[in-house]
Scaffold this motif. Structure first.
Motif, PDB file in Angstrom:
ATOM      1  N   ALA A   1       4.046  -4.885   5.968  1.00 62.78           N
ATOM      2  CA  ALA A   1       3.124  -4.930   4.828  1.00 62.78           C
ATOM      3  C   ALA A   1       3.482  -6.087   3.912  1.00 62.78           C
ATOM      4  O   ALA A   1       4.655  -6.280   3.580  1.00 62.78           O
ATOM      5  CB  ALA A   1       3.172  -3.618   4.055  1.00 62.78           C
TER       6      ALA A   1
ATOM      7  N   ILE B   1       3.316  -7.462   0.260  1.00 64.67           N
ATOM      8  CA  ILE B   1       3.193  -6.846  -1.066  1.00 64.67           C
ATOM      9  C   ILE B   1       3.109  -7.930  -2.131  1.00 64.67           C
ATOM     10  O   ILE B   1       3.943  -8.835  -2.180  1.00 64.67           O
ATOM     11  CB  ILE B   1       4.398  -5.925  -1.346  1.00 64.67           C
TER      12      ILE B   1
ATOM     13  N   ILE C   1      -0.841  -3.990  -1.608  1.00 64.42           N
ATOM     14  CA  ILE C   1      -0.571  -4.357  -0.221  1.00 64.42           C
ATOM     15  C   ILE C   1      -1.784  -5.104   0.312  1.00 64.42           C
ATOM     16  O   ILE C   1      -2.867  -4.527   0.482  1.00 64.42           O
ATOM     17  CB  ILE C   1      -0.266  -3.108   0.631  1.00 64.42           C
TER      18      ILE C   1
ATOM     19  N   CYS D   1      -1.547  -4.901   6.028  1.00 64.02           N
ATOM     20  CA  CYS D   1      -0.656  -3.906   6.626  1.00 64.02           C
ATOM     21  C   CYS D   1      -0.962  -3.839   8.116  1.00 64.02           C
ATOM     22  O   CYS D   1      -2.101  -3.604   8.527  1.00 64.02           O
ATOM     23  CB  CYS D   1      -0.841  -2.535   5.974  1.00 64.02           C
TER      24      CYS D   1
ATOM     25  N   CYS E   1      -0.483   3.265   7.219  1.00 60.36           N
ATOM     26  CA  CYS E   1      -0.569   2.223   6.184  1.00 60.36           C
ATOM     27  C   CYS E   1      -0.905   2.786   4.808  1.00 60.36           C
ATOM     28  O   CYS E   1      -0.302   2.383   3.810  1.00 60.36           O
ATOM     29  CB  CYS E   1      -1.584   1.153   6.608  1.00 60.36           C
TER      30      CYS E   1
ATOM     31  N   ASP F   1       1.405   2.469   1.379  1.00 56.17           N
ATOM     32  CA  ASP F   1       0.853   1.995   0.109  1.00 56.17           C
ATOM     33  C   ASP F   1       1.225   2.942  -1.032  1.00 56.17           C
ATOM     34  O   ASP F   1       1.629   2.515  -2.115  1.00 56.17           O
ATOM     35  CB  ASP F   1      -0.664   1.871   0.228  1.00 56.17           C
TER      36      ASP F   1
ATOM     37  N   ASN G   1       3.904   2.003  -4.201  1.00 57.80           N
ATOM     38  CA  ASN G   1       3.498   2.117  -5.603  1.00 57.80           C
ATOM     39  C   ASN G   1       4.399   3.068  -6.375  1.00 57.80           C
ATOM     40  O   ASN G   1       4.698   2.831  -7.549  1.00 57.80           O
ATOM     41  CB  ASN G   1       2.039   2.576  -5.689  1.00 57.80           C
TER      42      ASN G   1
END
Length: 390
Positions: free
Chosen positions: A130, A132, A146, A149, A186, A190, A194
């Motif tokens: 991923a 970021i 993201i 991914c 994915c 995410d 976060n």
């Protein structure tokens, strides 16, 4: 020794090492693997990723196969364990961080082939990558997004209690999981990223009480910036005295050095440190008796000063000793130069006699500027300034 708690847990607590370069701000850097270690702890070792993966709802797997082409169905699939998880980090210039997670997912469910129903175990290798990016900076907080991914499945191993139909079931499982798992994994990554961002930002946005003197509030001053060599974080803050009055300082951006062998740079403005020192260094006046057993050569000093005493001042002689009073004058200032940090203090030195009865007689009053060598280090998640006379 003056101590300022720098990152609560902070972000990379205990992993910081002082930089050898200091410009208009104080910078610290961590070893290349430090950021990876912290993210591994937050995402993998603390069980955050496994916790959210266990909430996955995996679709039933349906297909033809087995003996005499009997219909096959696998239901109730769920995650049992996240095995051998590994995390690696690569910096992406101008974008952010590329996070790669590899692991084995141990799944369990029930397999029905024709009229035969039994437990099934599935072990599948996954590789999740991923990209970021930090965005939407506001009031010391940033949002992580993201942008890409990619989830790739590797080998799959099937375990049926009966040991039958492994080949045909394997084909069905591989086809169905390849089609469904990436779309499920994915979004979980995410969510986890976060949550970790919120946790880490909490350590970069904190209010620290300083005894009864006031508070220090530090936070991100801007979006983190990345190059292929390091990730930079610029910090600023607000320093308040008791009662709420703010100690002003210049919040212009810091000029951080390029650290070619580092991966994370943390910057503190010199002016912010000056405001912090003003709050921390609140030294009350110090009074010392000036006697031979306290100061070497003090008897000669006494003789010299007593020569200044007006004749006929009987109250100034005898049992009335000399005293020296040191009083902090002005604001302490820290000066950051390349490979060097100093703290300047101005003090008033007062030599006086306090008669047994009568007013204080001042003999000498002078101002002295002290230059203190500052040794900057990180210990126990705190920025430590060790001060010694230059």
């Amino acid at each position: 020794m003056t101590m300022l708690k720098l990152f609560g847990i902070i972000f990379f607590c205990g992993l910081l090492s002082p930089s050898q370069e200091v410009l208009s701000g104080l910078s610290c850097a961590v070893s290349p693997g430090a950021m990876q270690n912290v993210l591994s702890n937050a995402i993998l070792h603390n069980g955050l990723l496994q916790k959210h993966l266990q909430g996955l709802v995996l679709p039933n797997i349906m297909g033809e196969g087995g003996l005499l082409n009997s219909p096959t169905s696998i239901t109730g699939l769920h995650l049992v364990k996240l095995r051998l998880p590994r995390l690696s980090v690569v910096l992406l210039p101008g974008i952010g961080v590329q996070l790669t997670i590899t692991a084995k997912l141990e799944l369990s469910g029930r397999c029905l082939v024709g009229l035969l129903s039994e437990l099934i175990g599935i072990l599948v290798d996954v590789n999740i990558t991923a990209n970021i990016k930090c965005t939407n900076f506001e009031s010391g907080t940033v949002q992580v997004v993201i942008e890409d991914c990619l989830c790739i499945l590797g080998s799959i191993k099937i375990n049926l209690l009966s040991g039958l139909l492994t080949v045909s079931v394997n084909e069905i499982v591989l086809k169905q999981l390849t089609a469904t798992l990436p779309g499920l994994l994915c979004p979980v990554v995410d969510i986890v990223v976060n949550l970790v961002n919120i946790q880490l930002l909490g350590t970069l946005n904190a209010v620290i009480p300083v005894g009864t003197a006031g508070t220090i509030h530090y936070q991100l001053a801007s979006l983190p910036f990345t190059s292929g060599l390091f990730l930079g974080l610029d910090l600023d803050g607000v320093v308040k005295q008791v009662g709420g009055s703010i100690i002003p300082h210049d919040s212009s951006p810091s000029a951080l050095p390029l650290l070619l062998d580092k991966r994370l740079v943390l910057g503190l403005r010199q002016s912010f440190l000056n405001a912090v020192l003003y709050l921390l260094i609140q030294i009350p006046p110090q009074i010392f008796p000036c006697t031979p057993d306290v100061f070497s050569g003090a008897s000669h000093l006494q003789e010299a000063i007593m020569a200044l005493v007006p004749a006929g001042c009987s109250a100034c002689h005898g049992t009335s000793p000399l005293r020296i009073k040191l009083t902090l004058s002005g604001n302490p200032l820290i000066l950051l130069e390349e490979n060097k940090a100093t703290v300047d203090l101005s003090v008033m030195i007062q030599v006086f006699i306090k008669p047994l009865d009568g007013p204080i007689l001042n003999l000498l009053l002078l101002k002295a500027d002290l230059g203190l060598n500052a040794h900057v280090s990180i210990a126990g998640g705190r920025l430590v300034l060790g001060l010694s006379l230059g």
